[in-house]
Design a protein around this motif. Structure first.
Motif, PDB file in Angstrom:
ATOM      1  N   ARG A 201       9.913 -56.968-107.735  1.00  0.00           N
ATOM      2  CA  ARG A 201       9.658 -55.903-108.701  1.00  0.00           C
ATOM      3  C   ARG A 201       9.306 -56.510-110.054  1.00  0.00           C
ATOM      4  N   PRO A 202       8.357 -55.902-110.752  1.00  0.00           N
ATOM      5  CA  PRO A 202       8.010 -56.434-112.076  1.00  0.00           C
ATOM      6  C   PRO A 202       9.140 -56.173-113.067  1.00  0.00           C
TER       7      PRO A 202
ATOM      8  N   GLY B  42       1.204 -56.439-116.237  1.00  0.00           N
ATOM      9  CA  GLY B  42       1.858 -55.984-115.016  1.00  0.00           C
ATOM     10  C   GLY B  42       3.313 -55.590-115.162  1.00  0.00           C
ATOM     11  N   PHE B  43       3.820 -55.527-116.378  1.00  0.00           N
ATOM     12  CA  PHE B  43       5.203 -55.118-116.591  1.00  0.00           C
ATOM     13  C   PHE B  43       5.344 -53.619-116.372  1.00  0.00           C
ATOM     14  N   LYS B  44       6.476 -53.208-115.838  1.00  0.00           N
ATOM     15  CA  LYS B  44       6.859 -51.801-115.850  1.00  0.00           C
ATOM     16  C   LYS B  44       7.331 -51.536-117.273  1.00  0.00           C
TER      17      LYS B  44
END
Length: 113
Positions: A10-11, A39-41
């Motif tokens: 998971r990011p 690409g970070f949440k």
């Protein structure tokens, strides 16, 4: 062991919470976009008042729809809705910030998604 692998895939989730003044918000919006591109949440936390201004004067929500995992959340800045927010209004905000925003921020952190 399998749980470790799933959490690694998971990011990272970043909470961006700018100080509720326009100049701070603009800079943090730019940082949030760079993190989203990487690409970070991302959760962008803003005051109700400032979020309404963002939505009213530009198409901010549609702009960030292209980034999966990006969400806007809002909390109160502690001032009444009819407060003029002009002149030295931020001095008023400092007085109520700790009492109102602290609890709202805690709730966002505990209930993060």
């Amino acid at each position: 062991m399998e749980q470790d692998r799933s959490s690694q895939s998971r990011p990272p989730h970043v909470l961006v919470f700018p100080f509720p003044l326009q100049g701070h918000i603009n800079s943090m919006i730019k940082l949030a976009e760079l993190l989203a591109i990487a690409g970070f949440k991302l959760t962008f936390l803003n005051s109700h008042h400032n979020h309404e201004r963002l939505v009213k004067f530009n198409n901010i929500a549609a702009h960030f729809e292209r980034y999966p995992g990006f969400q806007f959340k809002t909390i109160t800045d502690g001032l009444p809705l009819d407060h003029p927010r002009s002149g030295n209004w931020f001095l008023d905000m400092f007085e109520v910030m700790e009492l109102t925003m602290k609890e709202s921020l805690k709730e966002v952190l505990v209930n993060r998604q």
